[in-house]
Motif scaffolding. Structure first.
Motif, PDB file in Angstrom:
ATOM      1  N   ARG B 160      44.976  32.818  42.079  1.00  0.00           N
ATOM      2  CA  ARG B 160      45.065  34.205  42.834  1.00  0.00           C
ATOM      3  C   ARG B 160      44.190  35.070  42.704  1.00  0.00           C
ATOM      4  NH1 ARG B 160      48.296  31.178  45.398  1.00  0.00           N
ATOM      5  NH2 ARG B 160      50.150  31.381  45.777  1.00  0.00           N
ATOM      6  N   THR B 161      44.324  36.556  42.655  1.00  0.00           N
ATOM      7  CA  THR B 161      43.225  37.165  42.011  1.00  0.00           C
ATOM      8  C   THR B 161      44.278  37.734  41.307  1.00  0.00           C
ATOM      9  OG1 THR B 161      43.198  38.024  44.405  1.00  0.00           O
ATOM     10  CG2 THR B 161      42.473  39.934  43.565  1.00  0.00           C
ATOM     11  N   GLY B 162      43.098  37.329  39.878  1.00  0.00           N
ATOM     12  CA  GLY B 162      43.216  37.678  38.738  1.00  0.00           C
ATOM     13  C   GLY B 162      43.057  35.944  37.794  1.00  0.00           C
ATOM     14  N   SER B 163      43.251  35.358  39.061  1.00  0.00           N
ATOM     15  CA  SER B 163      43.080  33.950  38.202  1.00  0.00           C
ATOM     16  C   SER B 163      41.751  33.272  38.747  1.00  0.00           C
ATOM     17  CB  SER B 163      44.568  33.440  38.399  1.00  0.00           C
ATOM     18  OG  SER B 163      44.794  32.970  39.615  1.00  0.00           O
ATOM     19  N   HIS B 164      40.703  33.454  39.304  1.00  0.00           N
ATOM     20  CA  HIS B 164      39.640  33.065  40.548  1.00  0.00           C
ATOM     21  C   HIS B 164      38.427  33.047  39.775  1.00  0.00           C
ATOM     22  CE1 HIS B 164      41.151  32.259  44.557  1.00  0.00           C
ATOM     23  NE2 HIS B 164      41.746  33.743  43.882  1.00  0.00           N
ATOM     24  N   VAL B 165      37.787  32.065  39.728  1.00  0.00           N
ATOM     25  CA  VAL B 165      36.655  31.419  38.489  1.00  0.00           C
ATOM     26  C   VAL B 165      36.049  32.513  38.210  1.00  0.00           C
ATOM     27  CG1 VAL B 165      34.494  29.490  37.952  1.00  0.00           C
ATOM     28  CG2 VAL B 165      37.306  29.385  39.046  1.00  0.00           C
ATOM     29  N   LEU B 166      35.668  33.375  39.443  1.00  0.00           N
ATOM     30  CA  LEU B 166      33.880  34.506  39.158  1.00  0.00           C
ATOM     31  C   LEU B 166      35.161  36.569  39.123  1.00  0.00           C
ATOM     32  CD1 LEU B 166      31.388  33.021  41.278  1.00  0.00           C
ATOM     33  CD2 LEU B 166      31.385  32.878  38.803  1.00  0.00           C
ATOM     34  N   GLY B 167      34.362  36.751  38.270  1.00  0.00           N
ATOM     35  CA  GLY B 167      34.596  38.125  38.662  1.00  0.00           C
ATOM     36  C   GLY B 167      35.017  38.826  39.744  1.00  0.00           C
ATOM     37  N   ALA B 168      33.841  38.623  40.553  1.00  0.00           N
ATOM     38  CA  ALA B 168      33.418  38.785  42.104  1.00  0.00           C
ATOM     39  C   ALA B 168      35.483  39.429  42.321  1.00  0.00           C
ATOM     40  CB  ALA B 168      32.450  39.225  43.059  1.00  0.00           C
ATOM     41  N   PHE B 169      36.007  37.910  42.973  1.00  0.00           N
ATOM     42  CA  PHE B 169      37.023  37.450  43.657  1.00  0.00           C
ATOM     43  C   PHE B 169      38.263  37.709  42.934  1.00  0.00           C
ATOM     44  CE2 PHE B 169      33.522  35.649  44.525  1.00  0.00           C
ATOM     45  CZ  PHE B 169      33.520  35.641  45.537  1.00  0.00           C
ATOM     46  N   ASN B 170      38.008  38.317  41.913  1.00  0.00           N
ATOM     47  CA  ASN B 170      39.646  38.846  41.024  1.00  0.00           C
ATOM     48  C   ASN B 170      39.988  40.466  40.462  1.00  0.00           C
ATOM     49  OD1 ASN B 170      39.955  36.596  39.748  1.00  0.00           O
ATOM     50  ND2 ASN B 170      38.842  36.489  38.575  1.00  0.00           N
ATOM     51  N   ILE B 171      39.341  40.998  41.810  1.00  0.00           N
ATOM     52  CA  ILE B 171      39.362  42.962  41.462  1.00  0.00           C
ATOM     53  C   ILE B 171      39.845  43.101  43.244  1.00  0.00           C
ATOM     54  CG2 ILE B 171      38.053  45.012  42.288  1.00  0.00           C
ATOM     55  CD1 ILE B 171      35.615  43.346  40.447  1.00  0.00           C
ATOM     56  N   ARG B 256      28.803  42.988  39.505  1.00  0.00           N
ATOM     57  CA  ARG B 256      29.599  41.779  40.132  1.00  0.00           C
ATOM     58  C   ARG B 256      28.503  40.561  40.461  1.00  0.00           C
ATOM     59  NH1 ARG B 256      31.991  44.934  37.196  1.00  0.00           N
ATOM     60  NH2 ARG B 256      30.314  44.544  36.224  1.00  0.00           N
ATOM     61  N   ALA B 257      27.494  41.083  42.217  1.00  0.00           N
ATOM     62  CA  ALA B 257      27.498  40.525  42.492  1.00  0.00           C
ATOM     63  C   ALA B 257      26.092  39.791  42.088  1.00  0.00           C
ATOM     64  CB  ALA B 257      26.548  40.832  43.822  1.00  0.00           C
ATOM     65  N   LEU B 258      25.285  40.525  40.747  1.00  0.00           N
ATOM     66  CA  LEU B 258      24.338  39.144  39.923  1.00  0.00           C
ATOM     67  C   LEU B 258      25.053  38.751  38.952  1.00  0.00           C
ATOM     68  CD1 LEU B 258      22.567  42.896  38.848  1.00  0.00           C
ATOM     69  CD2 LEU B 258      21.819  41.084  40.495  1.00  0.00           C
ATOM     70  N   GLU B 259      25.981  39.256  38.530  1.00  0.00           N
ATOM     71  CA  GLU B 259      26.644  37.747  37.964  1.00  0.00           C
ATOM     72  C   GLU B 259      26.912  36.502  38.152  1.00  0.00           C
ATOM     73  OE1 GLU B 259      29.746  40.656  35.948  1.00  0.00           O
ATOM     74  OE2 GLU B 259      28.290  42.106  34.929  1.00  0.00           O
ATOM     75  N   MET B 260      27.327  36.752  39.673  1.00  0.00           N
ATOM     76  CA  MET B 260      27.926  35.541  40.365  1.00  0.00           C
ATOM     77  C   MET B 260      26.134  34.514  40.074  1.00  0.00           C
ATOM     78  SD  MET B 260      29.642  37.225  43.162  1.00  0.00           S
ATOM     79  CE  MET B 260      29.625  35.604  44.709  1.00  0.00           C
ATOM     80  N   TYR B 345      23.411  48.066  34.810  1.00  0.00           N
ATOM     81  CA  TYR B 345      24.378  49.421  34.791  1.00  0.00           C
ATOM     82  C   TYR B 345      25.776  48.435  34.882  1.00  0.00           C
ATOM     83  CZ  TYR B 345      27.668  52.221  37.614  1.00  0.00           C
ATOM     84  OH  TYR B 345      28.925  53.147  37.679  1.00  0.00           O
ATOM     85  N   PHE B 346      26.580  48.637  33.814  1.00  0.00           N
ATOM     86  CA  PHE B 346      28.347  48.464  34.114  1.00  0.00           C
ATOM     87  C   PHE B 346      27.917  46.158  34.132  1.00  0.00           C
ATOM     88  CE2 PHE B 346      32.061  47.979  37.441  1.00  0.00           C
ATOM     89  CZ  PHE B 346      32.877  47.604  36.169  1.00  0.00           C
ATOM     90  N   ARG B 347      27.409  46.688  33.621  1.00  0.00           N
ATOM     91  CA  ARG B 347      27.675  45.006  33.553  1.00  0.00           C
ATOM     92  C   ARG B 347      28.397  44.188  32.010  1.00  0.00           C
ATOM     93  NH1 ARG B 347      23.070  41.870  35.033  1.00  0.00           N
ATOM     94  NH2 ARG B 347      24.551  39.846  34.619  1.00  0.00           N
ATOM     95  N   ARG B 348      29.082  43.151  32.300  1.00  0.00           N
ATOM     96  CA  ARG B 348      29.466  43.084  31.639  1.00  0.00           C
ATOM     97  C   ARG B 348      29.356  40.830  31.823  1.00  0.00           C
ATOM     98  NH1 ARG B 348      35.203  44.166  35.305  1.00  0.00           N
ATOM     99  NH2 ARG B 348      34.849  42.183  36.773  1.00  0.00           N
ATOM    100  N   ARG B 349      28.481  40.353  32.255  1.00  0.00           N
ATOM    101  CA  ARG B 349      28.664  38.642  31.586  1.00  0.00           C
ATOM    102  C   ARG B 349      27.322  38.882  32.030  1.00  0.00           C
ATOM    103  NH1 ARG B 349      32.602  35.226  32.394  1.00  0.00           N
ATOM    104  NH2 ARG B 349      31.096  33.746  32.017  1.00  0.00           N
ATOM    105  N   GLY B 350      26.511  37.711  31.080  1.00  0.00           N
ATOM    106  CA  GLY B 350      24.976  37.853  31.386  1.00  0.00           C
ATOM    107  C   GLY B 350      24.127  38.110  29.985  1.00  0.00           C
ATOM    108  N   GLU B 351      23.066  38.515  30.000  1.00  0.00           N
ATOM    109  CA  GLU B 351      21.753  39.141  29.550  1.00  0.00           C
ATOM    110  C   GLU B 351      22.236  40.452  29.047  1.00  0.00           C
ATOM    111  OE1 GLU B 351      17.262  37.703  28.924  1.00  0.00           O
ATOM    112  OE2 GLU B 351      18.064  39.002  30.364  1.00  0.00           O
TER     113      GLU B 351
END
Ligand SMILES: CC(C)(COP(=O)(O)OP(=O)(O)OC[C@H]1O[C@@H](n2cnc3c(N)ncnc32)[C@H](O)[C@@H]1OP(=O)(O)O)[C@@H](O)C(=O)NCCC(=O)NCCS
Ligand SMILES: [Fe+2]
Ligand SMILES: [Fe+2]
Lengths: 150, 444
Positions: B160-171, B256-260, B345-351
């Motif tokens: 469900r939204t919140g338990s998907h693998v990637l961040g963009a799909f939990n919003i 979120r797109a960049l983090e994907m 900007y507003f990054r929470r994953r990656g470098e």
């Protein structure tokens, strides 16, 4: 006459990113800015078959486009027919083989899909388009366009 | 277009997807009934898996380049097969996940045609998810994942939204602006992932991509074309939409797109194993340039709507100046135009995760000031979401030195509801994220 070589020119499938380039070419050749019209058309071809339409790119800029698709049943033509419906080449790059490259790519794509016949309609007031299609190997057909004004 | 083969899943899996559809895509029947009204002359939609014939049969990159592609999981090295299973699961998660998001705000569309386009796109995402289940069902994955087909299918369908693998799909989406910006930005990452997976050394994966890519081309138009029309409305002073609202939604989704694409430093094993032709940073770079063009074209559409008397060449020159030098031109100010937020900007994953970089690339010393900056530059509704709340918690912990950025990013997104939702669920986490060197996942 300088001709763009295959290595300069990239012919590839249509994408929504080409909208600005297409609107721009159409504005240069038709002297009308019609983004809504092209947005509708490009969406139509993209949702049906994005590989059935092509654009030509030179140094990253869209310099020509050719839109069409494969249908059967039009005008009672039962066989699968490739239709070339709209085309445009940036006048700044006219006469350099862009149109020819687009046309050949379209024909090759139709061929790969097993299409045996490709059709188009040419406005008699545009001899350059007629000349262009003749050079691509098209010939006049039995079907005559008719129109009635209401 | 080459030939394709068409298959349906065995009845019980097919029925499971139909059941899922009845819950999460209740407008599906409406779409099918009204297909000819919205999409005259288009072939009818069909829920099935398509496989392209005649694709390359030797591995296209990496250490086994030139050797025959794998037809069966059993032919693959276990570590490669494991990575591939993670890719399929992530891809499936995005497909089903995006439908759950779109459904939330689909009814809020103001334009019937735009709504119909999104609805069709959702049906195609369902088909994409179906295609991934087809890959799981066609082969024997149990030795790799330790889970039966039943378990894998069930786990995916219970996300469900919140338990998907990637961040963009939990919003959660808040308005139809999300539906459209999501298509323009997030489905575009999908296009990249699909084109990369098209060279997969596992033939069934590669053969699944061409038809998905054809459909993806329409999804991108479903995002970009309404956006082009909305900037015109904004230029005309419509009360319905402003460039500021669009800008804030870009700010919400671009990070979120960049983090994907996965961590900027990762992705080399995918290349080595012939699963994808590009490392993460390389693909992300290309994507970045592409969304730059999207924004530029939107600005062009806006400028010409604001100044309809301008000739093409003058408009192009004016926009180039506004974008490079700022200032204003015949009453249009550079600040009105859309821009991409800074890449960090507003990054929470990656470098650049949790580096406290602002919209213009400025850096912040205090976490309070940074969060204030984010709340001013993100959509109002988003600030009230769980997703943002979680970011605030992790960001604060990192800023206070309670957590390292690497620890905090492992929590984002939090997998809150895995297996917990469906009453019949015996779902297991059959792919451990930790086993994947660096996330190089997939997208809608
Ligand atoms: C017609 C058009 C496609 C030609 O494009 P182009 O890139 O300049 O053409 P090319 O350089 O590739 O030329 C291809 C062939 O067409 C022929 N051709 C091009 N322009 C021609 C003309 N004005 N008269 C006769 N033949 C012509 C060329 O001789 C060439 O043949 P060759 O290679 O054997 O010498 C282009 O001018 C155009 O887009 N015109 C406007 C189209 C339009 O408005 N369409 C609206 C209806 S959809
Ligand atoms: Fe998509
Ligand atoms: Fe998809």
């Amino acid at each position: 006459m300088p001709v763009v070589t295959a290595s300069d020119l990239v012919v590839r499938s249509l994408s929504e990113l080409d909208l600005d380039g297409i609107v721009r070419i159409a504005e240069k050749t038709r002297h009308r800015y019609q983004p809504d019209l092209w947005e509708d058309r490009v969406t139509f071809y993209l949702r049906r078959d994005p590989e059935g339409s092509v654009v030509a790119e030179l140094d990253g800029d869209v310099v020509g486009f050719m839109l069409g698709d494969v249908r059967s049943g039009e005008f009672g033509l039962e066989e699968e027919t490739g239709w070339i419906e709209v085309l445009g080449v940036d006048p700044a790059h006219g006469g350099l083989g862009v149109g020819k490259a687009l046309g050949e790519a379209m024909l090759e794509r139709f061929r790969q899909r097993g299409v045996r016949r490709v059709r188009t309609l040419v406005d008699a007031s545009m001899p350059e388009v007629k000349g262009f299609f003749e050079r691509l190997g098209f010939e006049a057909d039995q079907m005559t366009p008719y129109v009635k004004r209401l | 277009m080459a030939e394709t083969t068409t298959t349906e899943l065995p009845k019980r899996y097919h029925d499971a997807v139909v059941k899922w559809r009845e819950t999460f895509l209740p407008d599906y029947d409406f779409l099918i009934e009204n297909w000819d009204r919205y999409f005259p002359r288009d072939p009818k939609f069909r829920l099935c898996a398509y496989r392209e014939c005649g694709m390359p049969c030797s591995i296209e990159c990496g250490e086994d380049q030139g050797k025959p592609k794998h037809q069966k999981v059993a032919d693959m090295k276990p570590e490669v097969a494991h990575q591939l299973a993670a890719q399929i699961r992530a891809q499936a998660s995005t497909e089903f996940g995006s439908i759950q998001q779109h459904q939330l705000t689909l009814a809020r569309a103001q334009d019937e045609q735009e709504q119909a386009m999104v609805l069709r796109m959702m049906a195609e995402e369902l088909r994409h998810g179906y295609q991934m289940l087809h890959l799981l069902q066609e082969d024997d994955w149990q030795p790799v994942t330790g889970a039966s087909t039943d378990q894998m299918v069930e786990e995916i369908l219970s996300m469900r939204t919140g338990s998907h693998v990637l961040g963009a799909f939990n919003i959660d989406f808040e308005s139809f602006v999300d539906n459209i910006v999501f298509c323009a930005l997030i489905d575009r990452v999908g296009k990249y992932q699909l084109s990369m997976q098209k060279i997969s050394s596992y033939s069934p994966m590669a053969e699944s991509m061409p038809q998905m890519l054809r459909e993806e081309a329409f999804h991108l138009a479903t995002g970009v074309v309404p956006l082009r029309r909305w900037v015109v409305k904004a230029a005309e002073g419509s009360p319905m939409i402003t460039l500021e609202v669009i800008q804030k939604h870009l700010n919400k989704w671009v990070p979120r797109a960049l983090e994907m694409f996965g961590d900027e430093r990762g992705g080399s094993t995918n290349v080595k194993w012939g699963l994808k032709p590009m490392k993460n940073r390389e693909a992300q770079d290309q994507y970045w340039r592409e969304i730059g063009k999207v924004v530029h074209d939107l600005n062009m559409r806006y400028l010409r709507a604001r100044l309809p008397q301008l000739e093409l060449a003058d408009a192009e020159a004016a926009l180039a100046r506004l974008e490079s030098d700022g200032g204003s031109f015949q009453g249009v100010r550079a600040e009105e135009l859309l821009r991409l937020p800074h890449r960090e900007y507003f990054r929470r994953r990656g470098e650049p995760a949790f580096r406290m970089v602002g919209f213009d690339g400025e850096t912040f010393e205090s976490v309070e000031a940074y969060l204030g900056h984010l709340t001013r530059t993100l959509p109002d509704g988003y600030r009230a979401t769980r997703d943002f709340l979680e970011f605030v918690e992790q960001m604060t912990a990192v800023a206070r030195g309670d957590k390292k950025p690497e620890e905090a990013q492992r929590v984002m997104p939090q997998l809150r509801r895995v297996g917990g939702v469906c009453p019949c669920s015996r779902a297991v986490r059959w792919v451990a994220d930790e086993a994947v060197e660096l996330p190089g996942p997939a997208a809608g």
